[in-house]
Design an enzyme around this catalytic site. Sequence first.
Site, PDB file in Angstrom:
ATOM      1  N   MET A  27       0.846  -1.196   0.000  1.00 14.49           N
ATOM      2  CA  MET A  27       0.000   0.000   0.000  1.00 14.49           C
ATOM      3  C   MET A  27       0.887   1.254   0.000  1.00 14.49           C
ATOM      4  SD  MET A  27      -3.422  -0.951   2.083  1.00 14.49           S
ATOM      5  CE  MET A  27      -2.830  -0.578   3.705  1.00 14.49           C
ATOM      6  N   HIS A  34       9.170  -3.573   3.553  1.00 17.50           N
ATOM      7  CA  HIS A  34       8.786  -3.794   2.148  1.00 17.50           C
ATOM      8  C   HIS A  34      10.018  -4.101   1.299  1.00 17.50           C
ATOM      9  CE1 HIS A  34       5.515  -0.875   3.445  1.00 17.50           C
ATOM     10  NE2 HIS A  34       4.804  -1.898   3.009  1.00 17.50           N
TER      11      HIS A  34
HETATM   12  O1  PAF Z   1      -0.168  -5.795   3.753  1.00 14.62           O
HETATM   13  C1  PAF Z   1      -0.558  -4.881   2.992  1.00 14.62           C
HETATM   14  O2  PAF Z   1       0.121  -3.879   2.754  1.00 14.62           O
HETATM   15  C2  PAF Z   1      -1.927  -4.983   2.357  1.00 14.62           C
HETATM   16  O3  PAF Z   1      -2.837  -5.579   3.220  1.00 14.62           O
HETATM   17  C3  PAF Z   1      -1.920  -5.706   0.994  1.00 14.62           C
HETATM   18  C4  PAF Z   1      -1.459  -7.152   1.141  1.00 14.62           C
HETATM   19  C5  PAF Z   1      -0.989  -4.974   0.044  1.00 14.62           C
HETATM   20  C6  PAF Z   1      -3.326  -5.724   0.390  1.00 14.62           C
HETATM   21  O4  PAF Z   1      -3.805  -4.442   0.210  1.00 14.62           O
END
Ligand code: PAF
Length: 285
Positions: A27, A34
């Site tokens: 997101m 990430h």
């Molecule tokens: O973990 C996240 O950032 C969100 O829940 C995802 C998996 C991208 C789904 O919107």
Amino acid sequence: MDVVESLEALRAWRAGVISPLGFVPTMGALHEGHLSLVRRARGECERVVVSIFVNPAQFGPGEDLERYPRNLSRDLALLGGEGVDLVFTPTPAMVYPAGFATWVTVETLTERWEGAARPGHFRGVATVVLKLLNLVQADRAYFGEKDYQQLRVIERMVRDLNVPTTIVPCPTVREPDGLAMSSRNAYLDAAQRQAAAVICRALGAARQACEGGERDPKTLAAVVERMLAAEPLVRIDYVAVVDPVSLEPLTAIAERGAVCCVAAWVGAVRLIDNLLLAAPAEDRG
Ligand code: PAF
């Protein structure tokens, strides 16, 4: 690095891509957590796709959809530095066009914990993740263990619906003081930020107790609860010692091991974290 917004452009790119293709759904508001997923994908796959989409369907009324941190140019610079091949940035209207009426519900696993605290949350997550997996058609998709219940829900959905993508769980990345990395940490002020580190310390204390021979899930949960209760800026939402697969509360630590899951408010910010207290028997060596 290509950046595409439309589903059609993603499909066109996908048609020309060699395998294996790795996928990291996000997101945005990217942090080292990430980036660790991206690096893992980069190391294991020929091509890597990252999606950035703040999914309205997984936020409840009164949650932080509007103020969720967004910084696309910074995110793109970070992803460019990691050798990502394509970034997919659809708009909500592209993902949920007028007349959208199909939702994915993973039963049972979603009833407790985050599912109980955030009604509709996992329906939104499962639906968007299935759509993204269908669009990207990756060989492997990478998810952090920090969102432990989310990971289990996605694994179950992929298994139940025969999605031909392998889900790769990746370890939680932590700040030097142990706080699990999360885009929501940006909401904490300095005092709250310092207080939030107690969550990881409390989980660590429970793991130590478990390793020291304490096998009663209630006592282990109480270790965490006591430490959190001693921090005035922190308010417990839940502390649960659960089966690592079913996420059902444990009355005894058994073959499949145990995970402690925590949700806590630090001021107006709700944080979650978890730690494996006891590994499954086959991993114990
Ligand atoms: O973990 C996240 O950032 C969100 O829940 C995802 C998996 C991208 C789904 O919107």
